[in-house]
Scaffold this motif. Structure first.
Motif, PDB file in Angstrom:
ATOM      1  N   ASP A 106       0.806  -1.184   0.000  1.00  0.00           N
ATOM      2  CA  ASP A 106       0.000   0.000   0.000  1.00  0.00           C
ATOM      3  C   ASP A 106       0.857   1.258   0.000  1.00  0.00           C
ATOM      4  O   ASP A 106       2.064   1.188  -0.121  1.00  0.00           O
ATOM      5  CB  ASP A 106      -1.082  -0.069   1.087  1.00  0.00           C
ATOM      6  CG  ASP A 106      -0.731  -0.123   2.524  1.00  0.00           C
ATOM      7  OD1 ASP A 106      -0.420  -1.221   3.023  1.00  0.00           O
ATOM      8  OD2 ASP A 106      -0.832   0.944   3.131  1.00  0.00           O
ATOM      9  N   PHE A 107       0.193   2.430   0.221  1.00  0.00           N
ATOM     10  CA  PHE A 107       0.863   3.722   0.042  1.00  0.00           C
ATOM     11  C   PHE A 107       1.998   3.940   1.044  1.00  0.00           C
ATOM     12  O   PHE A 107       3.074   4.402   0.679  1.00  0.00           O
ATOM     13  CB  PHE A 107      -0.186   4.840   0.139  1.00  0.00           C
ATOM     14  CG  PHE A 107       0.392   6.200  -0.190  1.00  0.00           C
ATOM     15  CD1 PHE A 107       0.739   6.513  -1.491  1.00  0.00           C
ATOM     16  CD2 PHE A 107       0.587   7.146   0.800  1.00  0.00           C
ATOM     17  CE1 PHE A 107       1.273   7.745  -1.790  1.00  0.00           C
ATOM     18  CE2 PHE A 107       1.119   8.375   0.497  1.00  0.00           C
ATOM     19  CZ  PHE A 107       1.465   8.696  -0.800  1.00  0.00           C
ATOM     20  N   ASP A 108       1.822   3.609   2.305  1.00  0.00           N
ATOM     21  CA  ASP A 108       2.867   3.793   3.322  1.00  0.00           C
ATOM     22  C   ASP A 108       4.095   2.919   3.009  1.00  0.00           C
ATOM     23  O   ASP A 108       5.238   3.349   3.190  1.00  0.00           O
ATOM     24  CB  ASP A 108       2.337   3.452   4.722  1.00  0.00           C
ATOM     25  CG  ASP A 108       1.368   4.502   5.250  1.00  0.00           C
ATOM     26  OD1 ASP A 108       1.435   5.659   4.752  1.00  0.00           O
ATOM     27  OD2 ASP A 108       0.566   4.181   6.137  1.00  0.00           O
ATOM     28  N   GLU A 109       3.833   1.732   2.540  1.00  0.00           N
ATOM     29  CA  GLU A 109       4.930   0.839   2.180  1.00  0.00           C
ATOM     30  C   GLU A 109       5.698   1.387   0.981  1.00  0.00           C
ATOM     31  O   GLU A 109       6.928   1.328   0.933  1.00  0.00           O
ATOM     32  CB  GLU A 109       4.365  -0.547   1.868  1.00  0.00           C
ATOM     33  CG  GLU A 109       5.429  -1.609   1.759  1.00  0.00           C
ATOM     34  CD  GLU A 109       4.823  -2.973   1.571  1.00  0.00           C
ATOM     35  OE1 GLU A 109       5.174  -3.614   0.560  1.00  0.00           O
ATOM     36  OE2 GLU A 109       3.993  -3.388   2.406  1.00  0.00           O
ATOM     37  N   LEU A 110       4.995   1.954   0.036  1.00  0.00           N
ATOM     38  CA  LEU A 110       5.620   2.574  -1.128  1.00  0.00           C
ATOM     39  C   LEU A 110       6.504   3.739  -0.705  1.00  0.00           C
ATOM     40  O   LEU A 110       7.623   3.898  -1.210  1.00  0.00           O
ATOM     41  CB  LEU A 110       4.532   3.031  -2.119  1.00  0.00           C
ATOM     42  CG  LEU A 110       5.031   3.642  -3.422  1.00  0.00           C
ATOM     43  CD1 LEU A 110       5.862   2.634  -4.210  1.00  0.00           C
ATOM     44  CD2 LEU A 110       3.855   4.124  -4.246  1.00  0.00           C
ATOM     45  N   ILE A 111       6.033   4.560   0.209  1.00  0.00           N
ATOM     46  CA  ILE A 111       6.810   5.696   0.711  1.00  0.00           C
ATOM     47  C   ILE A 111       8.056   5.187   1.429  1.00  0.00           C
ATOM     48  O   ILE A 111       9.145   5.739   1.254  1.00  0.00           O
ATOM     49  CB  ILE A 111       5.949   6.600   1.620  1.00  0.00           C
ATOM     50  CG1 ILE A 111       4.926   7.326   0.752  1.00  0.00           C
ATOM     51  CG2 ILE A 111       6.806   7.589   2.389  1.00  0.00           C
ATOM     52  CD1 ILE A 111       3.979   8.218   1.508  1.00  0.00           C
ATOM     53  N   ASP A 112       7.953   4.126   2.215  1.00  0.00           N
ATOM     54  CA  ASP A 112       9.112   3.554   2.897  1.00  0.00           C
ATOM     55  C   ASP A 112      10.153   3.074   1.885  1.00  0.00           C
ATOM     56  O   ASP A 112      11.353   3.323   2.046  1.00  0.00           O
ATOM     57  CB  ASP A 112       8.688   2.389   3.799  1.00  0.00           C
ATOM     58  CG  ASP A 112       7.947   2.846   5.047  1.00  0.00           C
ATOM     59  OD1 ASP A 112       8.029   4.056   5.376  1.00  0.00           O
ATOM     60  OD2 ASP A 112       7.292   1.998   5.678  1.00  0.00           O
ATOM     61  N   TRP A 113       9.694   2.377   0.843  1.00  0.00           N
ATOM     62  CA  TRP A 113      10.615   1.906  -0.195  1.00  0.00           C
ATOM     63  C   TRP A 113      11.265   3.071  -0.939  1.00  0.00           C
ATOM     64  O   TRP A 113      12.458   3.028  -1.240  1.00  0.00           O
ATOM     65  CB  TRP A 113       9.906   0.985  -1.187  1.00  0.00           C
ATOM     66  CG  TRP A 113       9.783  -0.416  -0.683  1.00  0.00           C
ATOM     67  CD1 TRP A 113       8.647  -1.038  -0.260  1.00  0.00           C
ATOM     68  CD2 TRP A 113      10.846  -1.345  -0.512  1.00  0.00           C
ATOM     69  NE1 TRP A 113       8.935  -2.310   0.155  1.00  0.00           N
ATOM     70  CE2 TRP A 113      10.290  -2.528   0.009  1.00  0.00           C
ATOM     71  CE3 TRP A 113      12.216  -1.307  -0.752  1.00  0.00           C
ATOM     72  CZ2 TRP A 113      11.052  -3.646   0.290  1.00  0.00           C
ATOM     73  CZ3 TRP A 113      12.978  -2.426  -0.473  1.00  0.00           C
ATOM     74  CH2 TRP A 113      12.399  -3.580   0.048  1.00  0.00           C
ATOM     75  N   PHE A 114      10.501   4.096  -1.205  1.00  0.00           N
ATOM     76  CA  PHE A 114      11.041   5.279  -1.880  1.00  0.00           C
ATOM     77  C   PHE A 114      12.093   5.947  -1.002  1.00  0.00           C
ATOM     78  O   PHE A 114      13.152   6.346  -1.483  1.00  0.00           O
ATOM     79  CB  PHE A 114       9.904   6.252  -2.226  1.00  0.00           C
ATOM     80  CG  PHE A 114      10.361   7.422  -3.026  1.00  0.00           C
ATOM     81  CD1 PHE A 114      10.790   7.268  -4.332  1.00  0.00           C
ATOM     82  CD2 PHE A 114      10.374   8.704  -2.477  1.00  0.00           C
ATOM     83  CE1 PHE A 114      11.230   8.341  -5.076  1.00  0.00           C
ATOM     84  CE2 PHE A 114      10.811   9.781  -3.210  1.00  0.00           C
ATOM     85  CZ  PHE A 114      11.238   9.599  -4.519  1.00  0.00           C
TER      86      PHE A 114
END
Length: 168
Positions: free
Chosen positions: A1-9
């Protein structure tokens, strides 16, 4: 989801930043090592020309190298330093080439060019006129180095020893 995407970024940006630092540090180190090698190479060429200008055989320049001993010496040096010097030659006080590793240079007039740099070496000074390039198709590029040759009796200049350091 979005929070996981931000962490990866965020992890990606940190990784990228660290990688850039590492690459820049390696490039700076490599550039520094390369400059040290170039300095040593040029200093060796300056030292060669100066050392040779001090040899007794250079006194043949006083008498116009009539027996061609100086020319033979320069031919031998050029052979021993093949690929390093494109030419070695002696210019007398009237700016005439009287001895050379390339016989075609003998008799030519060496134009007086103010040196761009001078370098102190142990027991003397060497001059750098700059880069000399030939027209295509040969496209030679030489660093012009010369050192005074002094009369062993009076210490007055009897000529200059030139070494054309092949920059190819």
């Amino acid at each position: 989801d979005f929070d996981e995407l931000i962490d990866w970024f965020y992890i990606f940006l940190l990784f990228k930043k660290n990688l850039e630092k590492e690459i820049n540090a390696n490039l700076a180190r490599d550039a520094s090592l390369l400059m040290e090698q170039i300095d040593m190479l040029v200093f060796e060429r300056l030292q060669n020309v100066h050392s040779w200008s001090q040899l007794g055989i250079m006194q043949e320049g006083r008498i116009g190298d009539i027996d061609k001993q100086l020319s033979q010496f320069l031919v031998g040096l050029a052979a021993n330093y093949k690929g390093i010097y494109s030419s070695l030659y002696f210019v007398d006080s009237t700016q005439h080439v009287i001895a050379a590793s390339a016989p075609s240079l003998i008799g030519q007039i060496q134009a007086l060019i103010a040196p761009k740099f001078s370098a102190l070496v142990p027991n003397g000074e060497v001059f750098i006129e700059g880069i000399q390039s030939s027209a295509p198709p040969s496209s030679l590029t030489d660093l012009v180095i010369h050192a005074p040759v002094r009369d062993s009796y009076s210490s007055t200049a009897i000529g200059q020893l030139y070494g054309l350091f092949d920059m190819q």
